[in-house]
Write a protein that holds these residues in place. Structure first.
Motif, PDB file in Angstrom:
ATOM      1  N   ILE A  11     -52.164 -33.469  47.470  1.00  0.00           N
ATOM      2  CA  ILE A  11     -51.620 -33.589  46.030  1.00  0.00           C
ATOM      3  C   ILE A  11     -50.113 -33.561  45.512  1.00  0.00           C
ATOM      4  O   ILE A  11     -49.695 -31.662  45.109  1.00  0.00           O
ATOM      5  CB  ILE A  11     -52.753 -33.530  45.032  1.00  0.00           C
ATOM      6  CG1 ILE A  11     -53.955 -34.141  45.020  1.00  0.00           C
ATOM      7  CG2 ILE A  11     -52.226 -34.249  43.525  1.00  0.00           C
ATOM      8  CD1 ILE A  11     -54.867 -33.319  44.209  1.00  0.00           C
ATOM      9  N   ILE A  12     -49.045 -33.994  45.232  1.00  0.00           N
ATOM     10  CA  ILE A  12     -47.862 -33.947  44.416  1.00  0.00           C
ATOM     11  C   ILE A  12     -48.553 -33.772  43.071  1.00  0.00           C
ATOM     12  O   ILE A  12     -48.188 -34.414  42.261  1.00  0.00           O
ATOM     13  CB  ILE A  12     -46.603 -34.870  44.455  1.00  0.00           C
ATOM     14  CG1 ILE A  12     -46.823 -34.968  46.220  1.00  0.00           C
ATOM     15  CG2 ILE A  12     -45.627 -34.256  43.427  1.00  0.00           C
ATOM     16  CD1 ILE A  12     -45.789 -36.003  46.412  1.00  0.00           C
ATOM     17  N   MET A  13     -48.835 -32.247  42.507  1.00  0.00           N
ATOM     18  CA  MET A  13     -48.977 -32.756  40.921  1.00  0.00           C
ATOM     19  C   MET A  13     -47.953 -33.284  40.111  1.00  0.00           C
ATOM     20  O   MET A  13     -46.207 -33.018  39.932  1.00  0.00           O
ATOM     21  CB  MET A  13     -49.064 -31.001  40.804  1.00  0.00           C
ATOM     22  CG  MET A  13     -50.526 -30.850  41.290  1.00  0.00           C
ATOM     23  SD  MET A  13     -51.788 -31.587  41.056  1.00  0.00           S
ATOM     24  CE  MET A  13     -52.728 -30.787  41.871  1.00  0.00           C
ATOM     25  N   LEU A  14     -48.457 -33.782  39.348  1.00  0.00           N
ATOM     26  CA  LEU A  14     -47.263 -34.668  38.177  1.00  0.00           C
ATOM     27  C   LEU A  14     -47.508 -34.560  36.693  1.00  0.00           C
ATOM     28  O   LEU A  14     -46.360 -35.352  36.266  1.00  0.00           O
ATOM     29  CB  LEU A  14     -46.940 -35.862  38.822  1.00  0.00           C
ATOM     30  CG  LEU A  14     -46.333 -36.601  39.761  1.00  0.00           C
ATOM     31  CD1 LEU A  14     -46.065 -37.869  40.189  1.00  0.00           C
ATOM     32  CD2 LEU A  14     -45.321 -35.814  39.568  1.00  0.00           C
ATOM     33  N   THR A  15     -48.545 -33.940  36.483  1.00  0.00           N
ATOM     34  CA  THR A  15     -49.092 -33.736  35.020  1.00  0.00           C
ATOM     35  C   THR A  15     -49.569 -32.280  34.983  1.00  0.00           C
ATOM     36  O   THR A  15     -50.355 -31.930  35.606  1.00  0.00           O
ATOM     37  CB  THR A  15     -50.254 -34.534  34.201  1.00  0.00           C
ATOM     38  OG1 THR A  15     -51.391 -35.041  35.211  1.00  0.00           O
ATOM     39  CG2 THR A  15     -49.507 -36.601  34.274  1.00  0.00           C
ATOM     40  N   LYS A  16     -49.202 -31.284  33.666  1.00  0.00           N
ATOM     41  CA  LYS A  16     -49.796 -30.258  33.567  1.00  0.00           C
ATOM     42  C   LYS A  16     -50.003 -30.064  31.795  1.00  0.00           C
ATOM     43  O   LYS A  16     -48.772 -29.621  31.246  1.00  0.00           O
ATOM     44  CB  LYS A  16     -49.009 -29.135  34.047  1.00  0.00           C
ATOM     45  CG  LYS A  16     -50.028 -28.097  33.870  1.00  0.00           C
ATOM     46  CD  LYS A  16     -49.151 -26.338  34.334  1.00  0.00           C
ATOM     47  CE  LYS A  16     -48.858 -25.201  33.895  1.00  0.00           C
ATOM     48  NZ  LYS A  16     -48.044 -24.687  34.477  1.00  0.00           N
ATOM     49  N   SER A  17     -51.485 -31.016  31.019  1.00  0.00           N
ATOM     50  CA  SER A  17     -50.517 -31.729  29.685  1.00  0.00           C
ATOM     51  C   SER A  17     -51.876 -31.344  29.016  1.00  0.00           C
ATOM     52  O   SER A  17     -53.148 -30.743  29.667  1.00  0.00           O
ATOM     53  CB  SER A  17     -50.632 -33.107  30.043  1.00  0.00           C
ATOM     54  OG  SER A  17     -51.946 -34.047  30.044  1.00  0.00           O
ATOM     55  N   ASP A  18     -51.654 -31.654  28.111  1.00  0.00           N
ATOM     56  CA  ASP A  18     -53.444 -30.791  26.983  1.00  0.00           C
ATOM     57  C   ASP A  18     -54.576 -31.674  26.801  1.00  0.00           C
ATOM     58  O   ASP A  18     -54.459 -32.451  26.921  1.00  0.00           O
ATOM     59  CB  ASP A  18     -52.129 -30.768  25.653  1.00  0.00           C
ATOM     60  CG  ASP A  18     -53.063 -29.663  24.581  1.00  0.00           C
ATOM     61  OD1 ASP A  18     -54.038 -28.838  25.549  1.00  0.00           O
ATOM     62  OD2 ASP A  18     -52.625 -29.069  23.492  1.00  0.00           O
ATOM     63  N   LYS A  19     -55.651 -31.142  26.739  1.00  0.00           N
ATOM     64  CA  LYS A  19     -56.553 -31.815  26.551  1.00  0.00           C
ATOM     65  C   LYS A  19     -58.053 -30.640  26.361  1.00  0.00           C
ATOM     66  O   LYS A  19     -58.678 -29.154  27.241  1.00  0.00           O
ATOM     67  CB  LYS A  19     -57.152 -32.298  28.716  1.00  0.00           C
ATOM     68  CG  LYS A  19     -58.366 -32.993  28.542  1.00  0.00           C
ATOM     69  CD  LYS A  19     -58.615 -33.866  29.484  1.00  0.00           C
ATOM     70  CE  LYS A  19     -60.161 -34.687  29.653  1.00  0.00           C
ATOM     71  NZ  LYS A  19     -60.929 -35.113  30.754  1.00  0.00           N
ATOM     72  N   ARG A  20     -57.916 -30.574  25.310  1.00  0.00           N
ATOM     73  CA  ARG A  20     -59.417 -29.932  24.784  1.00  0.00           C
ATOM     74  C   ARG A  20     -59.071 -28.667  24.994  1.00  0.00           C
ATOM     75  O   ARG A  20     -57.773 -28.274  25.101  1.00  0.00           O
ATOM     76  CB  ARG A  20     -60.716 -30.638  25.677  1.00  0.00           C
ATOM     77  CG  ARG A  20     -61.454 -31.261  25.812  1.00  0.00           C
ATOM     78  CD  ARG A  20     -61.395 -31.869  23.790  1.00  0.00           C
ATOM     79  NE  ARG A  20     -61.993 -32.884  23.472  1.00  0.00           N
ATOM     80  CZ  ARG A  20     -62.478 -33.170  22.505  1.00  0.00           C
ATOM     81  NH1 ARG A  20     -61.598 -32.679  21.292  1.00  0.00           N
ATOM     82  NH2 ARG A  20     -62.800 -34.531  21.729  1.00  0.00           N
ATOM     83  N   ALA A  21     -59.701 -27.810  25.666  1.00  0.00           N
ATOM     84  CA  ALA A  21     -58.905 -26.227  25.404  1.00  0.00           C
ATOM     85  C   ALA A  21     -58.350 -25.831  27.074  1.00  0.00           C
ATOM     86  O   ALA A  21     -58.523 -24.896  27.502  1.00  0.00           O
ATOM     87  CB  ALA A  21     -60.443 -25.678  25.627  1.00  0.00           C
ATOM     88  N   GLY A  22     -58.793 -26.953  27.557  1.00  0.00           N
ATOM     89  CA  GLY A  22     -57.518 -27.210  29.198  1.00  0.00           C
ATOM     90  C   GLY A  22     -56.525 -27.923  28.996  1.00  0.00           C
ATOM     91  O   GLY A  22     -55.402 -28.201  29.060  1.00  0.00           O
ATOM     92  N   TYR A  23     -57.141 -29.181  31.145  1.00  0.00           N
ATOM     93  CA  TYR A  23     -55.481 -29.526  31.626  1.00  0.00           C
ATOM     94  C   TYR A  23     -56.083 -30.747  31.439  1.00  0.00           C
ATOM     95  O   TYR A  23     -57.501 -30.849  32.430  1.00  0.00           O
ATOM     96  CB  TYR A  23     -54.463 -28.367  32.083  1.00  0.00           C
ATOM     97  CG  TYR A  23     -53.738 -27.099  32.119  1.00  0.00           C
ATOM     98  CD1 TYR A  23     -52.856 -26.841  31.671  1.00  0.00           C
ATOM     99  CD2 TYR A  23     -54.471 -26.022  31.718  1.00  0.00           C
ATOM    100  CE1 TYR A  23     -52.079 -26.117  31.333  1.00  0.00           C
ATOM    101  CE2 TYR A  23     -54.245 -24.802  31.459  1.00  0.00           C
ATOM    102  CZ  TYR A  23     -52.380 -24.536  31.222  1.00  0.00           C
ATOM    103  OH  TYR A  23     -52.114 -24.005  30.566  1.00  0.00           O
ATOM    104  N   CYS A  24     -55.081 -31.741  31.355  1.00  0.00           N
ATOM    105  CA  CYS A  24     -55.276 -32.750  32.305  1.00  0.00           C
ATOM    106  C   CYS A  24     -54.878 -32.637  33.482  1.00  0.00           C
ATOM    107  O   CYS A  24     -52.778 -32.283  33.332  1.00  0.00           O
ATOM    108  CB  CYS A  24     -54.882 -33.956  31.633  1.00  0.00           C
ATOM    109  SG  CYS A  24     -54.632 -35.677  32.776  1.00  0.00           S
ATOM    110  N   ILE A  25     -55.002 -32.803  34.551  1.00  0.00           N
ATOM    111  CA  ILE A  25     -53.917 -32.884  36.132  1.00  0.00           C
ATOM    112  C   ILE A  25     -54.492 -33.368  36.618  1.00  0.00           C
ATOM    113  O   ILE A  25     -55.448 -34.028  37.040  1.00  0.00           O
ATOM    114  CB  ILE A  25     -54.567 -31.167  36.340  1.00  0.00           C
ATOM    115  CG1 ILE A  25     -54.888 -29.823  35.809  1.00  0.00           C
ATOM    116  CG2 ILE A  25     -53.611 -31.129  38.519  1.00  0.00           C
ATOM    117  CD1 ILE A  25     -53.182 -29.963  34.978  1.00  0.00           C
ATOM    118  N   ALA A  26     -53.091 -34.597  37.397  1.00  0.00           N
ATOM    119  CA  ALA A  26     -53.087 -35.133  37.680  1.00  0.00           C
ATOM    120  C   ALA A  26     -51.230 -35.523  38.939  1.00  0.00           C
ATOM    121  O   ALA A  26     -50.304 -34.893  38.097  1.00  0.00           O
ATOM    122  CB  ALA A  26     -53.311 -37.294  36.955  1.00  0.00           C
ATOM    123  N   GLY A  27     -51.620 -36.323  40.066  1.00  0.00           N
ATOM    124  CA  GLY A  27     -51.211 -36.436  40.470  1.00  0.00           C
ATOM    125  C   GLY A  27     -50.987 -37.409  41.683  1.00  0.00           C
ATOM    126  O   GLY A  27     -51.945 -38.283  41.719  1.00  0.00           O
TER     127      GLY A  27
END
Length: 219
Positions: A11-27
């Protein structure tokens, strides 16, 4: 392949954004150019990815454009997030290389819906959420500006922009480092340093709304 693992995906990672106490990771799936949002099994955090899981096998933290091999357990779509996949939380991700915006555009292209998630509002409701066919979009927009509002208890960082000649306003920034940077600025509007963004549609909040957020500014 390990027992219980459906597949391995690069996966080419394209998001590393705020979500609750962790991250929203997508690619983007390297094999077919399709969106993937990685989710954990923790329903209390709305399946956010904890910080410990974005540390790869070599000790490096996942960064934007990293090409990462992830063990996938199963698809785990929701009503509005068909791109969700549950990853194996007991196996470290493996960093395999680095990509770029040009390579992402070659592989995936810009998304080109008529509207950003169905309409020009900053959120959807249960009545109109079906207008959004996807929950992740890679878009090139016009005249993007960060809108900083300072309140006594917090500072809000949002994006205003035009897309296909329609104006969108007050979309919340969830990219962690970008949000932290502009939270230190005086109230006002600031020209964005790029016009390429990843937009995400949240799952339903307790108020019954689904919010459009700016998950990543890409350069």
């Amino acid at each position: 392949m390990k027992r219980g693992i459906l597949m391995k995906k690069d996966i080419i990672m394209l998001t590393k954004s705020d979500k609750r106490a962790g991250y929203c990771i997508a690619g983007i799936d390297v094999s077919n150019g399709e969106w993937i949002r990685l989710v954990s099994s923790n329903e209390e955090t709305e399946n956010a990815v904890p910080m410990k899981d974005i540390v790869c096998s070599n000790g490096d933290m996942v960064e934007i454009y990293d090409i990462v091999e992830v063990d996938i357990v199963k698809p785990m779509p929701t009503k509005v997030q068909p791109e969700n996949y549950l990853y194996n939380e007991n196996t470290k991700w493996v960093k395999k290389g680095k990509s770029s915006l040009d390579e992402v555009i070659t592989l995936h292209g810009y998304d080109c819906p008529e509207f950003v998630f169905g309409n020009t509002d900053k959120e959807l409701t249960e009545e109109n959420v079906d207008m959004a066919k996807d929950s992740l979009l890679l878009l090139k927009v016009s005249n993007p500006r960060y809108n900083i509002k300072v309140f006594p208890e917090r500072t809000v960082v949002q994006l205003d922009f035009f897309y296909r000649n329609c104006f969108y306003s007050y979309l919340k920034i969830t990219q962690k480092d970008l949000k932290r940077y502009y939270e230190t600025k005086p109230e006002g509007k600031y020209t964005a340093h790029t016009n390429v963004f990843v937009f995400s549609l949240t799952d339903k909040y307790k108020n019954g709304k689904y919010y459009k957020v700016v998950a990543q500014a890409l350069v």
